[in-house]
Design a protein around this motif. Structure first.
Motif, short mmCIF file in Angstrom:
data_model
loop_
_atom_site.label_atom_id
_atom_site.label_comp_id
_atom_site.label_asym_id
_atom_site.label_seq_id
_atom_site.Cartn_x
_atom_site.Cartn_y
_atom_site.Cartn_z
N ILE A 379 12.74 -4.96 3.38
CA ILE A 379 12.24 -3.75 4.05
C ILE A 379 11.17 -3.06 3.19
CG2 ILE A 379 13.93 -2.07 3.16
CD1 ILE A 379 14.00 -0.88 6.01
N ALA A 380 11.29 -3.22 1.87
CA ALA A 380 10.27 -2.65 0.99
C ALA A 380 8.90 -3.21 1.33
CB ALA A 380 10.61 -2.94 -0.48
N ARG A 381 8.84 -4.51 1.55
CA ARG A 381 7.57 -5.17 1.83
C ARG A 381 7.17 -5.03 3.30
NH1 ARG A 381 4.67 -8.85 -1.02
NH2 ARG A 381 3.21 -10.17 0.14
N GLU A 382 8.11 -5.32 4.19
CA GLU A 382 7.78 -5.40 5.61
C GLU A 382 7.47 -4.05 6.24
OE1 GLU A 382 10.96 -7.36 7.59
OE2 GLU A 382 10.53 -9.35 6.70
N VAL A 383 8.14 -3.00 5.77
CA VAL A 383 7.97 -1.67 6.38
C VAL A 383 7.20 -0.71 5.48
CG1 VAL A 383 9.19 0.39 7.22
CG2 VAL A 383 10.06 -1.90 7.77
N PHE A 384 7.55 -0.69 4.18
CA PHE A 384 6.97 0.32 3.29
C PHE A 384 5.75 -0.19 2.52
CE2 PHE A 384 11.24 1.83 4.13
CZ PHE A 384 11.06 3.19 4.29
N GLY A 385 5.37 -1.45 2.71
CA GLY A 385 4.14 -1.96 2.10
C GLY A 385 4.21 -2.14 0.60
N ILE A 386 5.40 -2.14 0.03
CA ILE A 386 5.54 -2.28 -1.42
C ILE A 386 5.34 -3.74 -1.82
CG2 ILE A 386 7.14 -2.07 -3.36
CD1 ILE A 386 6.06 0.60 -2.27
N GLY A 387 4.48 -3.95 -2.84
CA GLY A 387 4.21 -5.30 -3.31
C GLY A 387 3.05 -5.98 -2.61
N LEU A 388 2.45 -5.31 -1.64
CA LEU A 388 1.25 -5.85 -1.01
C LEU A 388 0.05 -5.52 -1.90
CD1 LEU A 388 1.85 -4.81 2.72
CD2 LEU A 388 2.57 -6.90 1.54
N ASN A 389 -1.09 -6.11 -1.60
CA ASN A 389 -2.29 -5.91 -2.42
C ASN A 389 -3.05 -4.68 -1.94
OD1 ASN A 389 -4.37 -6.27 -4.23
ND2 ASN A 389 -5.36 -7.88 -3.04
N TRP A 390 -2.65 -3.52 -2.43
CA TRP A 390 -3.31 -2.28 -2.01
C TRP A 390 -4.75 -2.24 -2.52
CZ3 TRP A 390 0.60 2.36 -2.83
CH2 TRP A 390 1.77 2.10 -2.13
N GLN A 391 -5.64 -1.79 -1.67
CA GLN A 391 -7.05 -1.62 -2.03
C GLN A 391 -7.41 -0.14 -1.85
OE1 GLN A 391 -9.07 -4.07 -3.23
NE2 GLN A 391 -7.28 -5.42 -3.21
N THR A 392 -6.99 0.66 -2.81
CA THR A 392 -7.17 2.11 -2.70
C THR A 392 -8.59 2.55 -3.00
OG1 THR A 392 -6.59 2.47 -5.01
CG2 THR A 392 -4.77 2.49 -3.42
N GLY A 393 -9.35 1.72 -3.71
CA GLY A 393 -10.67 2.09 -4.21
C GLY A 393 -10.67 2.19 -5.72
N VAL A 394 -9.48 2.29 -6.34
CA VAL A 394 -9.33 2.26 -7.79
C VAL A 394 -8.15 1.33 -8.11
CG1 VAL A 394 -10.28 4.57 -8.18
CG2 VAL A 394 -7.82 4.30 -7.80
N VAL A 395 -7.93 1.09 -9.40
CA VAL A 395 -6.85 0.18 -9.80
C VAL A 395 -5.50 0.87 -9.62
CG1 VAL A 395 -5.87 -1.16 -11.70
CG2 VAL A 395 -8.36 -0.96 -11.46
N THR A 396 -4.57 0.19 -8.94
CA THR A 396 -3.22 0.72 -8.77
C THR A 396 -2.20 -0.38 -8.97
OG1 THR A 396 -3.22 0.29 -6.37
CG2 THR A 396 -3.98 2.45 -7.09
N THR A 397 -0.98 0.03 -9.29
CA THR A 397 0.17 -0.87 -9.28
C THR A 397 0.96 -0.54 -8.03
OG1 THR A 397 0.25 -0.97 -11.69
CG2 THR A 397 2.25 -1.59 -10.51
N ASP A 398 1.27 -1.57 -7.25
CA ASP A 398 1.73 -1.32 -5.89
C ASP A 398 3.23 -1.40 -5.69
OD1 ASP A 398 -1.02 -1.16 -5.46
OD2 ASP A 398 -1.16 -3.28 -5.03
N GLY A 399 4.00 -1.24 -6.78
CA GLY A 399 5.44 -1.17 -6.67
C GLY A 399 6.10 -2.53 -6.59
N ALA A 456 1.49 -3.37 6.57
CA ALA A 456 2.89 -3.78 6.67
C ALA A 456 3.09 -4.51 8.00
CB ALA A 456 3.81 -2.58 6.58
N SER A 457 4.08 -5.39 8.03
CA SER A 457 4.24 -6.23 9.23
C SER A 457 4.92 -5.51 10.38
CB SER A 457 5.03 -7.49 8.87
OG SER A 457 6.31 -7.17 8.35
N ARG A 458 5.60 -4.39 10.11
CA ARG A 458 6.26 -3.67 11.20
C ARG A 458 6.50 -2.22 10.81
NH1 ARG A 458 11.87 -3.32 10.40
NH2 ARG A 458 12.63 -4.44 8.54
N SER A 459 6.87 -1.41 11.80
CA SER A 459 7.18 0.01 11.59
C SER A 459 8.68 0.24 11.75
CB SER A 459 6.43 0.88 12.60
OG SER A 459 5.04 0.78 12.42
N LEU A 460 9.13 1.40 11.31
CA LEU A 460 10.50 1.82 11.60
C LEU A 460 10.61 2.21 13.06
CD1 LEU A 460 11.16 4.09 8.49
CD2 LEU A 460 12.11 1.81 8.88
#
Length: 546
Positions: A379-399, A456-460
């Motif tokens: 659920i962290a990945r599929e719903v909350f987007g944790i661990g995906l490759n975030w492209q915020t515009g600056v360097v981030t660690t995505d959980g 993320a692949s789905r919503s709550l």
């Protein structure tokens, strides 16, 4: 050395000014051998390799000679006075040759043990342009391992406090045009007014400076060893024409975030707009090149129960108003978990009450019913987007919520174990819970460079989203977040966290919350209970952005 004497050196004159016991005002002319007894040693005495910590006299003399050679532009002589001649000489040589720094005046302060603090006042001159440069740093005097001589312990920070291994000081036409970063309303954002934005603005300049329509100026900067990292501008001798870069930040919210984190020695906060993912504020104290708010990795404690609750609600194992047992302790596969101060809730208490009072055992006791160690990472990945490759515009660690088994999997339910988050991640998790849909956080609009945002692949479901909001509202109204959120207006919710860290006597304080269409999360290192330290930080930010 004779006080008042002057000497011509490459790039200007050098004076070393008294700042503590053992130092006198002197220049580089005159006898350097007298009065300390060094010339009266016998041959047998001088041949002995000295051991033990350097004496106060050695510390004073070694640092004095090092300062003289450095300021004179004699990199070879200065490097010989360090314990790493090969590493020191090119950096010291580049000070005058590449950075064009001269007219150096070094003022040492009183030594503390083997450490000698000092200030540097100098002039940078390049192509007819010049400006003063001043800063403070320190060096340490150590005993040479083979020679027994007192030597400067070489670190790049000896030359400049922001200089890192492999980095170099340079002066010239800037490699990237300057930018004028503005907030969502067009307010100019500077690192002088908003110190926490320094690393962010440096990164935005490196990434978008050339495409923003600006022209280069003449600057002194630190060029990092890693080309992917931004340059650090130290001084501007001649302004170029900055290109404008619009960010998603909000100046008022950012100002509140800067004030809030300064209440603590180590604190970070991020604010995100749930309906869009726009980052409204990023602040850290202290401010370092490593942006803890965006790049940190820590256990978030019970703030992660937002995600765990969503998983349990989705599986139909609980409902917001259904019963949830909350004993003092709960054991899972020989690992015992307890609540803060071993509290328990009465029989018949609801899941909302367990969530609002941050009951660990209510969550642990539901693991048997989950029958799926991978449920939380999924659920962290599929719903909350944790661990995906975030492209915020600056360097981030995505959980990160890695797959675990047994006791480690149980610890993840309450935000401990191998879970790794920063306050950007937790602000995003709160924003996702608020709307039910993950919207990748951004600090510059996607339209600026058409980069691909994480999805993320789905919503709550609407039911789970509604129940999460209900439980977070309860936490802010009468639960563990009530005191901190008392002054926050609008539709508000919260979750507290106290993350235990090995070897640390006091837990880290975590807090996340929302007010209307703004979510924020904060961490205060060794701050204790989430509502006590991190809570007021989040509240101040939410009030400013409300």
């Amino acid at each position: 050395m004779r006080s008042g004497a002057k000497v011509g050196v490459v790039g200007g004159a050098f004076v070393l000014v008294a700042g503590g016991v053992g130092y006198g005002a002197y220049s580089m002319l005159g006898d350097t051998g007298g009065g300390d007894g060094a010339g009266t040693q016998s041959a047998s005495e001088s041949s002995k390799v000295r051991t033990g910590p350097p004496s106060a006299e050695e510390i004073a003399e070694t640092s004095k000679e090092f300062f003289e050679a450095w300021a004179a532009g004699d990199a070879s002589a200065a490097a010989l006075l360090t314990n790493n001649e090969a590493g020191a000489e090119p950096v010291l040589a580049s000070y005058g040759e590449d950075a064009h720094i001269g007219k150096i005046k070094i003022t040492p302060g009183p030594a503390t043990g083997t450490k000698v603090p000092y200030t540097v006042k100098a002039t940078v001159a390049y192509e007819g342009k010049s400006k003063p440069l001043s800063y403070a740093s320190e060096l340490t005097v150590v005993r040479g391992l083979t020679t027994g001589k007192a030597l400067v312990d070489w670190e790049p920070t000896v030359v400049h406090p922001q200089l890192t291994e492999g980095a170099t000081l340079k002066t010239g036409e800037s490699s990237t045009p300057a930018i004028e970063a503005v907030d969502r309303n067009g307010t100019v954002l500077t690192k002088e007014k908003y110190p926490s934005l320094g690393p962010v603005l440096d990164t935005l300049r490196k990434k978008y400076g050339e495409s923003a329509g600006g022209s280069a100026g003449i600057e002194t900067w630190i060029e990092p060893a890693d080309a992917s990292q931004p340059e650090v501008n130290l001084l501007t001798l001649a302004e170029g024409k900055p290109g404008k870069v619009r960010t998603t930040l909000d100046a008022n919210t950012q100002a509140a975030a800067e004030r809030a984190v300064k209440q603590f020695s180590e604190a970070s906060v991020v604010a995100v707009k749930p309906s869009t993912g726009a980052i409204r504020a990023v602040a850290n104290n202290p401010v370092t090149e490593f942006n803890v708010a965006l790049q940190g990795k820590q256990a978030p404690g019970s703030t992660l129960k937002i995600m765990t609750a969503a998983m349990l609600l989705e599986k139909g194992l609980v409902t917001a108003n259904g019963a949830a047992e909350c004993p003092k302790e709960a054991t899972w596969q020989s690992r015992t978990f307890h609540n803060l101060k071993h509290f328990a809730l009465p029989d018949g208490s609801t899941f909302t009450q367990s969530f609002a009072k941050s009951c660990n055992t209510a969550f642990i006791k539901l693991i048997d019913d989950t029958k799926d160690d991978a449920a939380l990472p999924r659920i962290a990945r599929e719903v909350f987007g944790i661990g995906l490759n975030w492209q915020t515009g600056v360097v981030t660690t995505d959980g990160s919520v890695p797959e675990e088994v047994g006791g480690e999997a149980a610890a993840q339910y309450i935000g401990q174990g191998t879970v790794q988050m920063n306050v950007l991640n937790m602000a995003s998790i709160t924003a996702t819970a608020r709307t039910g849909t993950f919207r990748q956080p951004v600090i510059v609009p996607q339209s600026l460079d058409d980069r691909e945002l994480a999805k993320a692949s789905r919503s709550l479901s609407p039911s789970v989203t509604q129940q999460l909001n209900t439980m977070m509202r309860a936490t802010a109204a009468w639960g563990t977040g009530a005191k901190a959120m008392a002054g926050v207006g609008g539709d508000k919710g919260a979750k507290t966290g106290s993350a235990e860290v090995g070897g640390q006597a006091t837990s880290n304080s975590w807090f996340t919350g929302f007010s209307n269409d703004l979510a924020a999360a904060a961490v205060v290192q060794a701050g204790g209970h989430g509502g006590d330290a991190a809570g007021p930080v989040v509240a101040e930010v939410l009030k400013a952005g409300g």
